[in-house]
Every structure is written in C-alpha cells, then in structure tokens.
Motif scaffolding. Structure first.
Motif, PDB file in Angstrom:
ATOM      1  N   ASP A 121      -1.738  -3.064   4.568  1.00  0.00           N
ATOM      2  CA  ASP A 121      -2.575  -1.896   4.287  1.00  0.00           C
ATOM      3  C   ASP A 121      -1.731  -0.635   4.155  1.00  0.00           C
ATOM      4  O   ASP A 121      -2.203   0.373   3.657  1.00  0.00           O
ATOM      5  CB  ASP A 121      -3.610  -1.718   5.407  1.00  0.00           C
ATOM      6  N   ASP A 123       2.303   0.586   3.136  1.00  0.00           N
ATOM      7  CA  ASP A 123       3.606   0.195   2.616  1.00  0.00           C
ATOM      8  C   ASP A 123       4.695   0.480   3.649  1.00  0.00           C
ATOM      9  O   ASP A 123       4.806   1.601   4.141  1.00  0.00           O
ATOM     10  CB  ASP A 123       3.903   0.959   1.318  1.00  0.00           C
ATOM     11  N   SER A 164      -4.130   4.521   2.357  1.00  0.00           N
ATOM     12  CA  SER A 164      -4.148   3.061   2.464  1.00  0.00           C
ATOM     13  C   SER A 164      -3.996   2.451   1.076  1.00  0.00           C
ATOM     14  O   SER A 164      -4.049   3.141   0.056  1.00  0.00           O
ATOM     15  CB  SER A 164      -5.463   2.598   3.086  1.00  0.00           C
ATOM     16  N   LYS A 165      -3.852   1.150   1.058  1.00  0.00           N
ATOM     17  CA  LYS A 165      -3.707   0.442  -0.212  1.00  0.00           C
ATOM     18  C   LYS A 165      -4.934   0.649  -1.090  1.00  0.00           C
ATOM     19  O   LYS A 165      -4.827   0.897  -2.296  1.00  0.00           O
ATOM     20  CB  LYS A 165      -3.486  -1.051   0.055  1.00  0.00           C
ATOM     21  N   GLU A 169      -5.322   2.694  -4.869  1.00  0.00           N
ATOM     22  CA  GLU A 169      -5.872   2.111  -6.089  1.00  0.00           C
ATOM     23  C   GLU A 169      -6.756   3.107  -6.827  1.00  0.00           C
ATOM     24  O   GLU A 169      -6.907   3.027  -8.048  1.00  0.00           O
ATOM     25  CB  GLU A 169      -6.669   0.847  -5.749  1.00  0.00           C
ATOM     26  N   SER A 367       2.661  -8.617  -0.233  1.00  0.00           N
ATOM     27  CA  SER A 367       1.211  -8.574  -0.455  1.00  0.00           C
ATOM     28  C   SER A 367       0.717  -9.716  -1.338  1.00  0.00           C
ATOM     29  O   SER A 367      -0.459  -9.789  -1.637  1.00  0.00           O
ATOM     30  CB  SER A 367       0.826  -7.229  -1.083  1.00  0.00           C
TER      31      SER A 367
END
Length: 696
Positions: A121, A123, A164-165, A169, A367
């Motif tokens: 979640d 990097d 967060s990931k 996005e 990931s």
C-alpha cells in the motif's frame, strides 16, 4: 541498546530503529511503516582512496519474499542485475545525499537498502530514502544531513502527503521531494499537464510535510549517534603557484570560455594545460595533477564570474535563449515513425515502433506482474561525446533518463481501448552537449506523431541551470554540458503548452528556495513553448493514419461460445491461422478478437476466415459446401468450418433419386439451403430448394 523513534506524516506512522540488526555496519537503521520494513546499512572504509572524487555506491534491493512471492526467474531467486524499479530507487537515494558529503572525504562508502517486508500500500522507496539519511547520520561517516523525503499526490484538487497506492491511481501528481530543513534538494516525478503554480505548491507542500522526518532523524542521532570521523583538511593552496598559473592562463582562458563549439573548446583547454605545464618550473608543484586542479578551479571561477558579473554565457546566448533547433521527421523509411531532433550540439534520432498486446513489457515486482504498453529506451553511445569505452548495455543513467522521458510523454498518449497498439520509442543519442534527455522527449513526441499515434498534444522538454554566488542568482535556460558541470543545478522540465507532465531536479548546493524554483519553472515554460513552436514547424499534429509499414489492427467480435473453435484442440487452429496469414491474433474472454498483421490483404483474409469459423447457420440461407459423407438416406455437407448438415435423398433433386451417388459424390462442392435447425442443433439442408430458386 535498541533505540526507536517514531513520527506521523500524512496520517501514516513511520518508525526508525537501530541497535537490533546489522550492528557491525557503520550505521544501520530499520525503517518501518505499517507492514513495510526496509533495512538500510552504510559502511565506509577507514582509509581514504585519494581518488579525487567521492567513491559512493548506493544499492536498493527488493526481496520477493517481502510480499510473499517466489521469483519467476528460472533459478527462482532474485537475479543479480537490479530491476528498473531498483535502479530508479538507487538514483532517488543517491542524488540528494551525494552533495552533502564534505569536501575532502573520499573513503569508499557503500549504502545498501533492502526491503524485508512490503504491505503493497506504500512504496518502500520513501522509507529507503529516509533510512539512508538516518543511517549516515548515526554513523561515524561525515555527512551534512539530515535529508527528509516524501511523496506528494494531487487528488480531487487536494494535495496528499505520502498517498496510498489507490490514491496514486487517481492522482494528477506523483512527485518525490527530498529536502533539508531550509531547502529542497531534489524533485522527481510526473504531472497531468498541470500549471506551474500547482506543481510548485505541491513541491513545497511536501517540503513542509517532511519536516517531522528530519526531526525524527535528529532525535535518533541524539540517542544513538557516533562521533564523526575527522576529514582530512583540504590541501593548502599554494597562493604563489595559483597566481602564476592564472597569470599564464589568463589570455588562453579567455579564448576557452569564448569558444562556442564544445569539441573546439575542449581542445583549446587541453592545449592551454600543456602551455602552462611547459612554462612552469616542475619544482613549483607536486604533480601535474596539482596544476590541473588549480587550472580547472580557475576555469570554473572564470566561467561562473562571466555569467554572474558580465551576463555572458559560454556560447554567447542570453540567459533565457534556447539554442538553434532543427527538426526532421520520417528519417528512416522502414520505421513506423522517426524523428531527428537537433538543438545546438545535442542531437537525438528517435524511433517509434508499433506492436500488438503480446509485445507489452512484462515486469515482475513486489506488487505482482505489471504489463507496460509504452516503453521508452534511451541509448547514450560513447561516440556521441567523442569518447571510447566498452558497450556494456544500459547504465543507471540511461535507465533514469529514459524513465524521465517516458513519464513526460505518457500523459498525452491515447488510451489502450481507442488505440490498442503497444508503443516502443528508442532514442539514439548521436551528439551530446547537455540535455540529451530533453532532446529525447522532443524527438520522441515527433516520432510518435510521425507514426500516426493520436497523442493529445506535442510534448517538449528543457533543462534549466543555476549559478548562485552569495545573493547573486542566475537561472539559465537550455544549459550546455559545461554549464551543467560547472553550475549548481540541473532542473529538467517536460510538458505541453497546457502544463507540466514531468520534472527532475538535482542540485550541487545546499538547496533551492521557493523564489528560485518559481523563477526556474516560469523560465522553463517560456523555453518549452518556444521549442514546441519549432517542433510544430516540422509536424504540428499526428498523421491521419499509421505507417504503411506498421502492423494493421482489426477488431472483430464473436460469441464467447465460439472462442474454442478459434483456438482449436491444443491451440491448433489459431496456430495454423497465425502462420498462414502471418498475423498476430489476440483472443479475449468476452469474444473480442484483435488482429495485427503487416499486410492489409492478409488481415482481411484472416477476418473472413474467422467469420467463417464462427458463423452460425441461418435458416433460409444458401451455403456452398463440400460433401463429406455419403449415406443411403442422404449426404452430409460441411456448410461452415466444423459445421455439417444433412441433405436427405428426397432433397437432392427435383426428380426422384434412387441412389445418392447418382447425384453427388464425396468431395463434390454443392449449393444447399438451410431449411430447418431442430432444438438439438441438427441442420436440415436442401439442394432441391436451391435448384428451384435458380430456376433449374
């Protein structure tokens, strides 16, 4: 003794721990956030190398077990060569740290960051950057830190620290910012064509937000820091020798700094060194290297003073002037798209190749597997700077420059569902005198448009430099190689006319403030738009269609139940069609079939074959088919590939037929009409009905 300190940043707790693991290293810190843990160690040799530069090595390693994965390589272990992600993270760690080691320190130093656990979640690169600074800070190695690092996003109009990931996005910005207490020392990342003021605010939002990380590192140093080893004092400059050298070199140095061409300037400087060396009494200096260092320092001072005091650059340009630009497209006749971009003495031949989905790059990481449909590869051969060296494949610099260019162009690429080609851009740097990565961006944009890729807008890039002497500051547009080498900053900005798409900043001083960065971004915008105007003279918009040499793309839709007919037993049918029609065939689960072929006729023929294989018989339609089997009661005719129907003996002709073979034989091709399909899918055919329609 174990020491642990924690802080909160962006709603996320980050902890530094030392004294538990890797205690024989000069400095060792475990950095943790959530379930992500990165061990950073630093070790330095005790004796200096006297190499004239800092022998610093940075390594970043992602262990697949950190995410509960087994490597997919043949040996099922992490391969020796670092992945692209690992290389890029090494560069992120190295660039803000290297300028902060004191002059005179040249002990061989190795810093290793290893990801032991990853929750996917967050990097780990940000943890590694902060851990690197902390490990150096608590070690006995002299270091001018601490440096804090954070990532900033821009989601729904709001800046987000260490997103967060999922947030990334949706983010229009993905920037990594490193800074000291008072200034920004490094920036790298992408943006979605955003205005300069939005990007500037993001950078300093991150700089403000990373201050607790600096506090945390200082706290750990207070608890567990070692005494710093002494650094050998810089050798005392022989003032008399320096005066002699400068007096002897003054006239020649003026020629050096006013010689416009790079090679000619280097040759004139080389002759100047020989002239000074032959005039000096050898007893006055310890070695030719001492004389060379003094002359080099003189050259740097003259060049910088010429810019600061006289407002004159090496090639005579104004501070905001871009070198002459030449753009050509369609250079290579068989390439799908190509461009030759020349700016001053920097030149890049950039080629675009279109491929199918099977050509996507497969990347394995923590990931999971990632497939990249746009690749940009940067090659920097030795001849481009007039040097000789072995070819060893892409260096870390090559990978970093290629990634910067790729990020800058990605923002304008069409979506895969509207332009399903895989895209590969290759930049062959043919000449270099500063900012070959930005030439790659410009040439790459032109090559994509020459290939018929419907980009949203052309993209250009420009490298900005800085000369800072006390309170006197000069920002330079489109820097030369010597201006980069002798200057204080290399700030690359990529974007369209609408806004920034990528940027990267490295500095050699303690940092830059908001005023300098704002000035540099504004000046870069002017330069970027000027370059775009020159590019538009060569090609203002994408070509209306892809190159005649590019693969032809056709999409058809079949019923999902028919996929098995296209694939065939063991993939036999699709393999045979691939070979027969010299095409690539991609079949998706929803029945979408994508065909890539180098020949339009082959593509059309393949479409026809697939339609035949997947066609569904229709009652009342006439088909031409081969008689496959003869029975006493009738004949079985293949009307579609894999689909047979029966012509009863009574439907073979208008007159009464005694024997089926009196009318047809196996192998005959006849016309038949579908007169019925029962609920079990059995097909009744009639030759007699066709004869009646044709009046026979």
């Amino acid at each position: 003794m174990i020491h642990t300190v924690t802080t909160e940043i962006g709603g996320r707790t980050i902890a530094l721990e030392t004294g538990k693991m890797a205690k024989q290293a000069s400095g060792s810190v475990m950095v943790a956030s959530g379930d992500t843990k990165v061990l950073v160690t630093v070790v330095a040799e005790s004796e200096p190398k006297n190499m004239g530069f800092l022998p610093l090595t940075i390594e970043y390693q992602e262990r697949m077990y950190a995410a509960g994965r087994i490597p997919g390589s043949y040996f099922r272990r992490e391969i020796g060569r670092p992945s692209e992600k690992e290389v890029l993270t090494c560069r992120l760690i190295d660039r803000p740290l290297r300028p902060l080691f004191p002059d005179g320190y040249d002990c061989e130093t190795q810093l290793i960051a290893t990801v032991f656990s990853a929750d996917l979640d967050f990097d780990p690169d940000i943890l590694a950057m902060n851990g690197a600074s902390a490990a150096l800070l608590i070690s006995d190695i002299p270091f001018g830190g601490p440096v804090g690092a954070a990532r900033v996003g821009y989601v729904d109009g709001q800046y987000v620290l260490n997103p967060s990931k999922k947030q990334l996005e949706r983010s229009q910005i993905n920037l990594v910012v490193a800074g000291t207490r008072t200034a920004v020392v490094m920036v790298e990342g992408r943006a979605a064509e955003l205005p300069e003021e939005v990007v500037l605010e993001a950078i300093f939002f991150a700089h403000t937000g990373l201050q607790p990380l600096i506090d945390m590192q200082l706290q750990l140093q207070q608890q567990a820091g070692k005494n710093k080893r002494p650094v050998a004092a810089a050798p005392v400059v022989n003032a008399g020798l320096q005066e002699k050298i400068e007096a002897m070199a003054a006239a020649g140095m003026e020629e050096v700094v006013t010689t416009v061409e790079k090679i000619a300037r280097a040759e004139r400087y080389s002759r100047l060194k020989e002239e000074v060396l032959t005039q000096l009494d050898p007893d006055l200096f310890e070695s030719p290297a001492q004389m060379s260092d003094l002359l080099s320092g003189y050259k740097k001072r003259v060049m910088r003073d010429r810019i600061i005091s006289k407002g004159q650059r090496l090639d005579g340009r104004s501070f905001e002037e871009v070198r002459p630009i030449s753009c050509e497209v369609g250079i290579l006749p068989r390439a799908h798209g190509s461009a030759l971009f020349t700016r001053g003495e920097t030149q890049a031949l950039v080629i675009c190749t279109l491929g199918s989905e099977r050509d996507e790059q497969h990347l394995e990481g923590l990931s999971g597997d990632v497939y990249r449909r746009f690749m940009l590869h940067y090659n920097f051969p030795p001849f481009c700077v007039g040097e000789v060296r072995p070819l060893r494949g892409p260096s870390r610099r090559d990978i970093g420059h290629g990634t910067l260019a790729r990020r800058g162009i990605e923002a304008v690429l069409p979506a895969g569902d509207t332009f399903p080609y895989t895209l590969r851009v290759v930049s062959e740097v043919l000449e270099s005198n500063g900012s070959s990565s930005m030439a790659t961006v410009c040439g790459g944009s032109l090559a994509l448009m020459d290939a018929g890729v419907p980009v949203k807008a052309p993209v250009s890039g420009v490298a900005m430099g800085l000369i800072k002497e006390g309170d006197r500051v000069v920002v330079l547009t489109d820097i030369l190689g010597d201006e980069d080498h002798l200057g204080d900053m290399d700030f690359k900005v990529v974007g369209t006319k609408a806004g920034i798409t990528g940027l990267q900043m490295d500095i050699k001083i303690e940092g830059v403030d908001r005023e300098i960065m704002s000035r540099a971004l504004g000046q870069a915008k002017t330069g970027r738009i000027h370059i775009l105007t020159k590019m538009e003279e060569a090609l203002g918009s994408p070509r209306e269609s892809v190159s005649e040499h590019a693969p032809k793309y056709v999409t058809i839709k079949i019923h999902p139940d028919k996929i098995r007919d296209i694939i065939g037993p063991g993939g036999k049918v699709i393999r045979e069609m691939t070979m027969e029609f010299d095409s690539k065939i991609d079949v998706e689960d929803d029945g979408t079939i994508k065909i890539f072929s180098n020949n339009s006729d082959m593509a059309n023929a393949l479409v026809k074959r697939i339609q035949q294989i997947t066609a569904v018989p229709e009652v009342g339609r006439i088909y031409e088919g081969e008689v496959r089997t003869i029975k006493e009661f009738g004949a079985f005719v293949q009307i579609l590939p894999g689909t047979d129907g029966m012509v009863h003996i009574s439907e073979l002709a208008n007159e009464r037929v005694k024997n089926v073979t009196d009318v047809v034989k196996e192998g005959d091709v006849i016309k038949v009409k579908v007169i019925d399909i029962d609920n079990r899918g059995r097909i009744r055919l009639s030759r007699k009905a066709v004869l009646a329609e044709e009046g026979a």
